[in-house]
Design a protein around this motif. Structure first.
Motif, mmCIF file in Angstrom:
data_model
loop_
_atom_site.group_PDB
_atom_site.id
_atom_site.type_symbol
_atom_site.label_atom_id
_atom_site.label_comp_id
_atom_site.label_asym_id
_atom_site.label_seq_id
_atom_site.Cartn_x
_atom_site.Cartn_y
_atom_site.Cartn_z
ATOM 1 N N GLU A 139 0.819 -1.211 0.000
ATOM 2 C CA GLU A 139 0.000 0.000 0.000
ATOM 3 C C GLU A 139 0.857 1.268 0.000
ATOM 4 N N LEU A 140 1.952 1.281 0.743
ATOM 5 C CA LEU A 140 2.818 2.461 0.777
ATOM 6 C C LEU A 140 3.489 2.691 -0.576
ATOM 7 N N ALA A 141 3.786 1.610 -1.281
ATOM 8 C CA ALA A 141 4.331 1.745 -2.633
ATOM 9 C C ALA A 141 3.259 2.284 -3.584
ATOM 10 N N GLU A 142 2.045 1.742 -3.497
ATOM 11 C CA GLU A 142 0.961 2.149 -4.401
ATOM 12 C C GLU A 142 0.479 3.570 -4.130
ATOM 13 N N GLU A 143 0.365 3.948 -2.860
ATOM 14 C CA GLU A 143 -0.217 5.236 -2.503
ATOM 15 C C GLU A 143 0.794 6.376 -2.441
ATOM 16 N N LEU A 144 2.047 6.054 -2.059
ATOM 17 C CA LEU A 144 3.026 7.115 -1.798
ATOM 18 C C LEU A 144 4.326 6.980 -2.587
ATOM 19 N N ALA A 145 4.468 5.911 -3.371
ATOM 20 C CA ALA A 145 5.698 5.643 -4.133
ATOM 21 C C ALA A 145 6.901 5.487 -3.207
ATOM 22 N N LEU A 146 6.683 4.853 -2.054
ATOM 23 C CA LEU A 146 7.760 4.628 -1.097
ATOM 24 C C LEU A 146 8.155 3.162 -1.087
ATOM 25 N N GLU A 147 9.430 2.927 -0.876
ATOM 26 C CA GLU A 147 9.932 1.570 -0.703
ATOM 27 C C GLU A 147 10.182 1.374 0.789
ATOM 28 N N VAL A 148 9.542 0.350 1.354
ATOM 29 C CA VAL A 148 9.647 0.083 2.785
ATOM 30 C C VAL A 148 9.972 -1.393 2.984
ATOM 31 N N ASP A 149 10.939 -1.657 3.822
ATOM 32 C CA ASP A 149 11.274 -3.032 4.196
ATOM 33 C C ASP A 149 10.239 -3.481 5.219
ATOM 34 N N PRO A 150 9.672 -4.680 5.076
ATOM 35 C CA PRO A 150 8.668 -5.144 6.040
ATOM 36 C C PRO A 150 9.168 -5.150 7.486
ATOM 37 N N ASP A 169 11.595 4.496 8.666
ATOM 38 C CA ASP A 169 12.649 4.266 7.678
ATOM 39 C C ASP A 169 12.029 3.825 6.359
ATOM 40 N N TRP A 170 12.248 4.616 5.319
ATOM 41 C CA TRP A 170 11.741 4.301 3.987
ATOM 42 C C TRP A 170 12.666 4.920 2.958
ATOM 43 N N ILE A 171 12.485 4.476 1.721
ATOM 44 C CA ILE A 171 13.263 5.019 0.609
ATOM 45 C C ILE A 171 12.303 5.764 -0.305
ATOM 46 N N GLY A 172 12.652 6.996 -0.624
ATOM 47 C CA GLY A 172 11.830 7.814 -1.506
ATOM 48 C C GLY A 172 11.225 8.994 -0.775
ATOM 49 N N GLU A 173 10.623 9.871 -1.556
ATOM 50 C CA GLU A 173 9.918 11.043 -1.041
ATOM 51 C C GLU A 173 8.435 10.777 -1.225
ATOM 52 N N PRO A 174 7.619 10.890 -0.173
ATOM 53 C CA PRO A 174 6.185 10.606 -0.325
ATOM 54 C C PRO A 174 5.541 11.458 -1.428
ATOM 55 N N ALA A 175 4.780 10.787 -2.283
ATOM 56 C CA ALA A 175 4.034 11.445 -3.356
ATOM 57 C C ALA A 175 2.560 11.081 -3.217
ATOM 58 N N ALA A 176 1.681 12.024 -3.435
ATOM 59 C CA ALA A 176 0.238 11.799 -3.289
ATOM 60 C C ALA A 176 -0.324 11.111 -4.531
ATOM 61 N N LEU A 177 -0.064 9.808 -4.665
ATOM 62 C CA LEU A 177 -0.530 9.057 -5.829
ATOM 63 C C LEU A 177 -2.005 8.687 -5.734
ATOM 64 N N ALA A 178 -2.523 8.558 -4.509
ATOM 65 C CA ALA A 178 -3.907 8.129 -4.316
ATOM 66 C C ALA A 178 -4.642 9.062 -3.360
ATOM 67 N N ALA A 179 -4.184 10.305 -3.251
ATOM 68 C CA ALA A 179 -4.779 11.265 -2.324
ATOM 69 C C ALA A 179 -4.780 12.643 -2.959
ATOM 70 N N ASP A 180 -5.609 13.523 -2.422
ATOM 71 C CA ASP A 180 -5.638 14.902 -2.920
ATOM 72 C C ASP A 180 -4.494 15.729 -2.349
ATOM 73 N N ALA A 181 -3.991 15.345 -1.164
ATOM 74 C CA ALA A 181 -2.915 16.114 -0.537
ATOM 75 C C ALA A 181 -2.231 15.263 0.532
ATOM 76 N N LEU A 182 -1.000 15.645 0.850
ATOM 77 C CA LEU A 182 -0.240 15.050 1.943
ATOM 78 C C LEU A 182 0.140 16.168 2.901
ATOM 79 N N ALA A 183 0.269 15.829 4.193
ATOM 80 C CA ALA A 183 0.688 16.831 5.172
ATOM 81 C C ALA A 183 1.388 16.138 6.330
ATOM 82 N N TRP A 184 2.413 16.805 6.858
ATOM 83 C CA TRP A 184 3.133 16.332 8.036
ATOM 84 C C TRP A 184 2.637 17.124 9.247
ATOM 85 N N HIS A 185 2.262 16.405 10.312
ATOM 86 C CA HIS A 185 1.763 17.052 11.528
ATOM 87 C C HIS A 185 2.353 16.373 12.753
#
Length: 143
Positions: free
Chosen positions: A60-71, A98-114
């Motif tokens: 899901e993190l790959a599909e939604e955010l284009a992130l590579e995450v080790d299980p 810990d992940w590889i890549g910069e989060p991208a909003a592939l399946a969302a209207d926006a991303l935000a850090w809080h």
């Protein structure tokens, strides 16, 4: 109370609290045209047949955010259980730092850090709300 509420099949869903070096958590805004459009949520999705929750979260993190995450980089934190009219939702929340890549909003209207406490000011799905207190406790003083 309707005794049939939540008596349908179990819907197993995973979500990630991606935590940056400053102790902020990533949330995404549900896109227009979807259920609960406009609400802010933790990224994740349904566990497919034959998948472990951790494998589903990595997918899901790959599909939604284009992130590579080790299980092995996802740690269980808490869960929410919610009776819905046609099924019962079990939502598992994991923390990931810990992940590889910069989060991208592939399946969302926006991303935000809080910061966790600031999540209280966002409109979120009911199942996500209990996660705020758990994150505040888990991340206190860990920035």
């Amino acid at each position: 109370m309707d005794k049939n509420v939540g008596r349908g099949p179990l819907l197993l869903v995973v979500a990630a609290a991606l935590v940056d070096r400053d102790g902020r958590v990533l949330v995404q805004q549900r896109p227009a045209g979807t259920a609960m459009a406009g609400l802010w949520e933790f990224p994740g999705g349904k566990v497919e047949a034959g998948e472990t929750p951790e494998a589903a979260l990595v997918r899901e993190l790959a599909e939604e955010l284009a992130l590579e995450v080790d299980p092995t980089a996802v740690t269980p934190l808490t869960f929410a259980s919610l009776a819905l009219p046609e099924r019962h939702l079990l939502l598992l929340l994991y923390v990931c730092r810990d992940w590889i890549g910069e989060p991208a909003a592939l399946a969302a209207d926006a991303l935000a850090w809080h910061y966790p406490g600031a999540l209280r000011g966002l409109a979120m799905p009911p199942a996500d709300l209990p996660f705020i207190a758990a994150l505040e406790t888990a991340l206190a003083g860990q920035a």
